[in-house]
Enzyme design. Structure first.
Site, PDB file in Angstrom:
ATOM      1  N   LYS A   1      70.552 -60.078  41.433  1.00 52.81           N
ATOM      2  CA  LYS A   1      71.260 -61.326  41.327  1.00 52.81           C
ATOM      3  C   LYS A   1      72.196 -61.401  40.378  1.00 52.81           C
ATOM      4  O   LYS A   1      73.350 -62.043  40.845  1.00 52.81           O
ATOM      5  CB  LYS A   1      70.189 -62.342  41.432  1.00 52.81           C
ATOM      6  CG  LYS A   1      69.553 -62.570  42.533  1.00 52.81           C
ATOM      7  CD  LYS A   1      68.840 -63.971  42.378  1.00 52.81           C
ATOM      8  CE  LYS A   1      67.971 -64.434  41.420  1.00 52.81           C
ATOM      9  NZ  LYS A   1      66.629 -63.602  41.186  1.00 52.81           N
TER      10      LYS A   1
ATOM     11  N   ARG B   1      64.685 -72.464  43.843  1.00 55.38           N
ATOM     12  CA  ARG B   1      63.693 -71.191  44.075  1.00 55.38           C
ATOM     13  C   ARG B   1      62.459 -71.715  44.911  1.00 55.38           C
ATOM     14  O   ARG B   1      61.674 -70.956  45.336  1.00 55.38           O
ATOM     15  CB  ARG B   1      63.164 -71.031  42.535  1.00 55.38           C
ATOM     16  CG  ARG B   1      63.794 -70.027  41.928  1.00 55.38           C
ATOM     17  CD  ARG B   1      62.711 -69.320  40.927  1.00 55.38           C
ATOM     18  NE  ARG B   1      62.808 -68.199  39.943  1.00 55.38           N
ATOM     19  CZ  ARG B   1      63.810 -68.000  39.163  1.00 55.38           C
ATOM     20  NH1 ARG B   1      64.817 -68.520  39.153  1.00 55.38           N
ATOM     21  NH2 ARG B   1      63.567 -66.991  38.316  1.00 55.38           N
TER      22      ARG B   1
ATOM     23  N   ARG C   1      65.272 -52.793  31.634  1.00 57.83           N
ATOM     24  CA  ARG C   1      66.285 -53.847  31.610  1.00 57.83           C
ATOM     25  C   ARG C   1      66.489 -54.154  30.056  1.00 57.83           C
ATOM     26  O   ARG C   1      65.466 -54.304  29.468  1.00 57.83           O
ATOM     27  CB  ARG C   1      65.964 -55.178  32.443  1.00 57.83           C
ATOM     28  CG  ARG C   1      67.111 -56.244  32.280  1.00 57.83           C
ATOM     29  CD  ARG C   1      67.075 -57.121  33.566  1.00 57.83           C
ATOM     30  NE  ARG C   1      66.214 -58.224  33.573  1.00 57.83           N
ATOM     31  CZ  ARG C   1      66.081 -58.935  34.613  1.00 57.83           C
ATOM     32  NH1 ARG C   1      67.159 -58.931  35.466  1.00 57.83           N
ATOM     33  NH2 ARG C   1      65.331 -60.026  34.410  1.00 57.83           N
TER      34      ARG C   1
ATOM     35  N   ARG D   1      63.362 -58.613  27.026  1.00 59.97           N
ATOM     36  CA  ARG D   1      62.992 -59.888  27.065  1.00 59.97           C
ATOM     37  C   ARG D   1      61.446 -60.313  27.268  1.00 59.97           C
ATOM     38  O   ARG D   1      60.836 -59.472  27.968  1.00 59.97           O
ATOM     39  CB  ARG D   1      63.455 -60.965  28.112  1.00 59.97           C
ATOM     40  CG  ARG D   1      65.055 -61.430  27.763  1.00 59.97           C
ATOM     41  CD  ARG D   1      65.782 -61.957  29.024  1.00 59.97           C
ATOM     42  NE  ARG D   1      65.035 -62.331  30.216  1.00 59.97           N
ATOM     43  CZ  ARG D   1      65.598 -62.720  31.264  1.00 59.97           C
ATOM     44  NH1 ARG D   1      66.918 -62.732  31.535  1.00 59.97           N
ATOM     45  NH2 ARG D   1      65.108 -63.058  32.423  1.00 59.97           N
TER      46      ARG D   1
ATOM     47  N   ARG E   1      55.485 -63.169  37.963  1.00 62.72           N
ATOM     48  CA  ARG E   1      56.806 -63.618  38.332  1.00 62.72           C
ATOM     49  C   ARG E   1      56.930 -63.340  40.014  1.00 62.72           C
ATOM     50  O   ARG E   1      57.272 -64.234  40.624  1.00 62.72           O
ATOM     51  CB  ARG E   1      57.917 -63.209  37.701  1.00 62.72           C
ATOM     52  CG  ARG E   1      57.963 -64.028  36.225  1.00 62.72           C
ATOM     53  CD  ARG E   1      58.810 -63.531  35.300  1.00 62.72           C
ATOM     54  NE  ARG E   1      60.388 -63.568  35.669  1.00 62.72           N
ATOM     55  CZ  ARG E   1      61.329 -62.787  35.202  1.00 62.72           C
ATOM     56  NH1 ARG E   1      60.994 -61.937  34.279  1.00 62.72           N
ATOM     57  NH2 ARG E   1      62.462 -63.134  35.568  1.00 62.72           N
TER      58      ARG E   1
END
Ligand code: AMP
Length: 218
Positions: free
Chosen positions: A13, A88, A127, A162, A173
């Site tokens: 995204k 969301r 990531r 992160r 998540r």
């Protein structure tokens, strides 16, 4: 053009939103970035949401709705925008619609980027995001490497994993995502705004498919 991007963490995204911003001049509305910035700045809201974000949980609808509504107050409101990570939940979608209607603005499309959970986990473990909070660009060791290893191309700061990109947090998540997204998608489907785009194609193909999907009549 006013577009909402929906999809699990790691579906790309952020990358697609960045392309839409660069190529179509849309304003970027990323609630994750805004919340992380509030935490960094130590605001009262930042302190309230930090424990939830650290555990990979959604922050309350009222907090994010207020953060987004604040962007639309005053003269510099976004006219053309792409949202990344908002709404969301069903309740956020309803609040967002009400706020946009008040502003005489309407959405053109809601793009659902589709991808399986295991692929998401693989991608996120690769990531690496810029540690400079003012920059926050993300790369990926599998398919979007920085030019110099572990350094940001834009500002040269070190790249890092992160806290909320750790596998256990990602699984949590994803659980949250599936729990809340069905009702959200049903809401936009009913309003004839929902378009599905596969998130597993190459970045440029996804981008083309998104732009075509936005133009697609209801
Ligand atoms: P993101 O950068 O979009 O992956 O968001 C990171 C974290 O910020 C999420 O795991 C949530 O804790 C929080 N967050 C961001 N956007 C929202 C939202 N629209 N509703 C609730 N929580 C959000």
């Amino acid at each position: 053009m006013r577009v909402v991007l929906v999809g699990p963490p790691g579906c790309g995204k952020g990358t697609q939103a960045e392309l839409l911003v660069q190529r179509l001049g849309l304003r970027y509305i990323g609630t994750g970035d805004i919340l992380r910035e509030a935490i960094r700045a130590g605001t009262a809201m930042g302190q309230r949401v930090k424990p939830l974000m650290d555990r990979g949980l959604l922050v309350p609808d009222s907090e994010v709705n207020e953060v987004v509504a604040e962007l639309f107050r005053g003269e510099g409101r976004p006219e053309k925008f792409v949202t990344d990570g908002y709404p969301r939940t069903y309740s956020q979608a309803v609040a967002f619609d009400a706020m946009l209607t008040q502003q005489f603005l309407a959405l053109d499309a809601v793009i659902n980027l589709t991808i399986g959970d295991d692929e998401v986990v693989r991608r996120i473990s690769g990531r690496r995001c810029c540690s400079n909070k003012g920059c926050a660009v993300c790369y990926n060791v599998y398919y979007r490497q920085s030019k110099v290893a572990a350094r940001c191309d834009k500002c040269g700061s070190p790249l890092m994993l992160r806290d909320d990109d750790q596998e256990e947090t990602v699984r949590r998540r994803l659980g949250e995502f599936h729990k809340t997204t069905n009702a959200l998608l049903a809401y936009y489907r009913q309003r004839h705004l929902l378009r599905e785009v596969a998130a597993t194609d190459p970045v440029e193909t996804i981008y083309t498919n998104i732009v075509n999907a936005i133009k697609q009549p209801a």
